[in-house]
Write an enzyme that holds these catalytic residues in place. Structure first.
Site, PDB file in Angstrom:
ATOM      1  N   ILE A 148      30.406  33.747  46.131  1.00  0.00           N
ATOM      2  CA  ILE A 148      29.984  34.956  46.849  1.00  0.00           C
ATOM      3  C   ILE A 148      29.600  36.094  45.903  1.00  0.00           C
ATOM      4  O   ILE A 148      28.948  37.042  46.319  1.00  0.00           O
ATOM      5  CB  ILE A 148      31.075  35.439  47.830  1.00  0.00           C
ATOM      6  CG1 ILE A 148      32.414  35.645  47.134  1.00  0.00           C
ATOM      7  CG2 ILE A 148      31.228  34.464  48.977  1.00  0.00           C
ATOM      8  CD1 ILE A 148      33.523  36.154  48.049  1.00  0.00           C
TER       9      ILE A 148
ATOM     10  N   GLU B  81      28.875  36.882  41.363  1.00  0.00           N
ATOM     11  CA  GLU B  81      28.991  36.524  39.943  1.00  0.00           C
ATOM     12  C   GLU B  81      29.015  37.790  39.109  1.00  0.00           C
ATOM     13  O   GLU B  81      28.220  38.706  39.320  1.00  0.00           O
ATOM     14  CB  GLU B  81      27.824  35.628  39.514  1.00  0.00           C
ATOM     15  CG  GLU B  81      27.807  34.269  40.208  1.00  0.00           C
ATOM     16  CD  GLU B  81      26.779  33.322  39.615  1.00  0.00           C
ATOM     17  OE1 GLU B  81      26.593  33.361  38.383  1.00  0.00           O
ATOM     18  OE2 GLU B  81      26.157  32.576  40.378  1.00  0.00           O
TER      19      GLU B  81
ATOM     20  N   HIS C 277      32.463  38.488  33.580  1.00  0.00           N
ATOM     21  CA  HIS C 277      33.580  37.702  33.083  1.00  0.00           C
ATOM     22  C   HIS C 277      34.130  36.707  34.097  1.00  0.00           C
ATOM     23  O   HIS C 277      35.030  35.935  33.751  1.00  0.00           O
ATOM     24  CB  HIS C 277      34.722  38.628  32.642  1.00  0.00           C
ATOM     25  CG  HIS C 277      34.340  39.592  31.567  1.00  0.00           C
ATOM     26  ND1 HIS C 277      33.883  39.197  30.328  1.00  0.00           N
ATOM     27  CD2 HIS C 277      34.324  40.956  31.548  1.00  0.00           C
ATOM     28  CE1 HIS C 277      33.621  40.263  29.590  1.00  0.00           C
ATOM     29  NE2 HIS C 277      33.870  41.334  30.306  1.00  0.00           N
ATOM     30  N   ALA C 278      33.645  36.718  35.308  1.00  0.00           N
ATOM     31  CA  ALA C 278      34.241  35.850  36.326  1.00  0.00           C
ATOM     32  C   ALA C 278      33.245  35.594  37.453  1.00  0.00           C
ATOM     33  O   ALA C 278      32.254  36.303  37.610  1.00  0.00           O
ATOM     34  CB  ALA C 278      35.518  36.492  36.887  1.00  0.00           C
TER      35      ALA C 278
ATOM     36  N   VAL D 232      33.338  34.910  41.697  1.00  0.00           N
ATOM     37  CA  VAL D 232      34.184  35.027  42.886  1.00  0.00           C
ATOM     38  C   VAL D 232      33.718  34.010  43.926  1.00  0.00           C
ATOM     39  O   VAL D 232      32.535  33.956  44.269  1.00  0.00           O
ATOM     40  CB  VAL D 232      34.144  36.449  43.470  1.00  0.00           C
ATOM     41  CG1 VAL D 232      35.052  36.556  44.692  1.00  0.00           C
ATOM     42  CG2 VAL D 232      34.562  37.475  42.412  1.00  0.00           C
TER      43      VAL D 232
ATOM     44  N   LYS E  33      38.922  34.532  42.340  1.00  0.00           N
ATOM     45  CA  LYS E  33      38.218  35.042  41.167  1.00  0.00           C
ATOM     46  C   LYS E  33      38.507  34.099  40.003  1.00  0.00           C
ATOM     47  O   LYS E  33      39.640  34.034  39.500  1.00  0.00           O
ATOM     48  CB  LYS E  33      38.668  36.468  40.841  1.00  0.00           C
ATOM     49  CG  LYS E  33      37.795  37.155  39.805  1.00  0.00           C
ATOM     50  CD  LYS E  33      38.064  38.648  39.751  1.00  0.00           C
ATOM     51  CE  LYS E  33      37.096  39.346  38.783  1.00  0.00           C
ATOM     52  NZ  LYS E  33      37.276  40.809  38.776  1.00  0.00           N
TER      53      LYS E  33
ATOM     54  N   ASP F 283      35.454  51.459  36.984  1.00  0.00           N
ATOM     55  CA  ASP F 283      34.263  50.658  37.311  1.00  0.00           C
ATOM     56  C   ASP F 283      34.010  50.719  38.811  1.00  0.00           C
ATOM     57  O   ASP F 283      33.733  49.694  39.454  1.00  0.00           O
ATOM     58  CB  ASP F 283      34.452  49.209  36.855  1.00  0.00           C
ATOM     59  CG  ASP F 283      33.142  48.424  36.868  1.00  0.00           C
ATOM     60  OD1 ASP F 283      32.070  49.056  36.992  1.00  0.00           O
ATOM     61  OD2 ASP F 283      33.182  47.184  36.757  1.00  0.00           O
TER      62      ASP F 283
END
Length: 469
Positions: A203, A205, A208-209, A211, A224, A327
């Protein structure tokens, strides 16, 4: 050449391990870098100097207008950035501050190196293929050759040492090496396996990860997934979610941490979080408009969530420190089923210094200036982060204020899709903050010129102030 070297005072009592730079700030310049060093007394008529506290790097900024250069700022950098290894001030174009004007900046790593520059290109050469930057004068050629020769000999010596160590290693008795902190073995031993965790679809991108939507024990969840190379980011975000007292209606709910299994699906460390099927605030505003009541629900819930993060508090015998998100963006805010917001993605969140911390509560080591200045999405960065003039002496308050700036941009995005604030009840298509002015992928230089130098903010239609809602 500006000929400032002759005016510089002698460095009286300056330690050899501290960089000393020329300090100057033109009247009207936004922000100050005084807190990045110790200002030294200078004789009348001489430039002021500053002894750096956090780096061994000087900087200078000049404004070139109609062929005439005016110095805007000189001082210490907050950290040793790329370019600080330069021995001289070699200016590079940074941004167009206004039509016909261009800002140039340099970083360098010797005492008083920011006092002068050797060359600025004429206005017509900016961005031209033939522009090579400042040219060294002929007298420096021999000196540069000696420096290069010295570097070559140093590399030769280091190569010999490495070769000797490798030869020595081949004669050592074989033994099991110590696991590195971020190795697969290390993180996999500390995390439980989640055999009942099922992945459904990607769902979102990020850097670092990734989801995923999925299920854990029959319940819908968000997963995540971090690659093994991002174990440090995983640990940082997990530690934030596991802080006592972080539970709140408008902060995404943390369920557990674990690791994936074998096969093509993610096998690295995982954070399992509450799933919000309506998606991010950005996605929701792109697809939907809202009336005043719904817009207010999103805005108030978002403000409540951020206020909770920032607050240092005791509740039910548990201490929760103040936290800066750093953030906050419409990608990192999610929409609940009732239309309110929850704040997610605590990957860059930072625990703030507190006034009522219990004696037994041991926060992590206080971060340095470079870590404090780190922030997420450029579009939502406060001006003081864009130009690196954040108040480092009271950085807890300063980071809270930077979050509030990001919050204001999110409120603008929410209200831009409100039916009741549009005269014909037909709001324009959704745009991110500053997208109308700078497009979908602005650079830091463009954002700096707009938000810092020109002090502009997203356009607010007159109908907003005339609304009777």
């Amino acid at each position: 050449s500006l000929g400032l070297w002759a005016l510089l005072p002698a460095v009286t009592g300056a330690p050899t391990n501290r960089r000393t730079c020329v300090f100057f700030e033109a009247p009207g310049v936004q922000g100050s870098t005084k807190t990045l060093g110790e200002l030294l007394d200078a004789e009348q008529g001489s430039p002021r100097v500053i002894r750096c506290l956090y780096s061994r790097c000087c900087f200078g900024i000049w404004n070139l207008t109609q062929g005439r250069a005016q110095v805007e700022m000189q001082g210490c950098r907050d950290s040793d950035e790329p370019g600080c290894e330069s021995l001289h001030c070699d200016p590079r174009p940074r941004a167009h501050s206004s039509p016909g004007s261009t800002l140039f900046t340099c970083s360098c790593g010797t005492d008083f190196c920011n006092a002068n520059y050797s060359h600025l290109p004429p206005p017509g050469s900016l961005g031209a293929p033939g522009f090579q930057g400042p040219q060294a004068d002929p007298g420096e050629s021999i000196w540069m050759a000696l420096v290069l020769l010295g570097l070559f000999l140093l590399l030769l010596l280091l190569g010999s040492i490495v070769l000797a160590l490798l030869q020595r290693k081949t004669h050592r008795v074989r033994g099991g090496p110590e696991p590195e902190p971020d190795s697969d073995r290390y993180w996999s031993e500390e995390l439980q396996e989640l055999p009942e965790l099922c992945f459904s679809q990607v769902i979102q991108e990020g850097r670092h990860a990734v989801v995923w939507a999925g299920q854990l024990q029959g319940e819908l969840v968000a997963i995540k997934a971090f690659p093994p190379r991002a174990v440090a980011q995983f640990r940082s975000e997990r530690a934030m979610y596991e802080l006592l007292g972080l539970q709140h209606d408008h902060i995404v709910c943390f369920i557990t941490a674990g690791q994936g299994g074998c096969g093509p699906l993610p096998s690295g460390p995982l954070l399992v979080l509450e799933l919000h099927p309506k998606g991010s605030l950005c996605h929701y505003l792109t697809q939907h408009t809202s009336d005043w009541k719904s817009s207010l629900r999103m805005a108030v819930s978002l403000a409540k969530g951020l206020a909770f993060l920032h607050e240092e508090r005791w509740q039910h015998g548990q201490y929760k420190p103040g936290i800066a998100h750093r953030d906050l963006s419409s990608q990192n805010v999610l929409i609940r089923e009732d239309g309110s917001c929850v704040i997610g993605d605590l990957g860059l969140a930072l625990v703030l210094p507190g006034l009522s911390q219990p004696p037994t509560w041991a926060p992590t080591q206080p971060p340095g200036p470079a870590a404090i200045m780190e922030a997420g999405t450029y579009r939502y960065m406060a001006p003081e982060l864009l130009d690196k003039t954040l108040d480092l002496q009271d950085w807890g308050t300063a980071l809270r204020r930077a979050d509030v700036y990001s919050l204001a941009l999110l409120l603008w995005e929410i209200l831009s899709r409100c039916l009741d604030l549009s005269p014909d009840h037909r709001p324009p298509p959704f745009q991110l903050a500053y997208e109308a002015e700078l497009g979908s992928a602005p650079t830091t230089c463009e954002l700096w010129a707009l938000a810092v130098d020109e002090r502009r903010r997203p356009y607010i239609p007159s109908t907003w102030s005339c609304s009777t809602t």
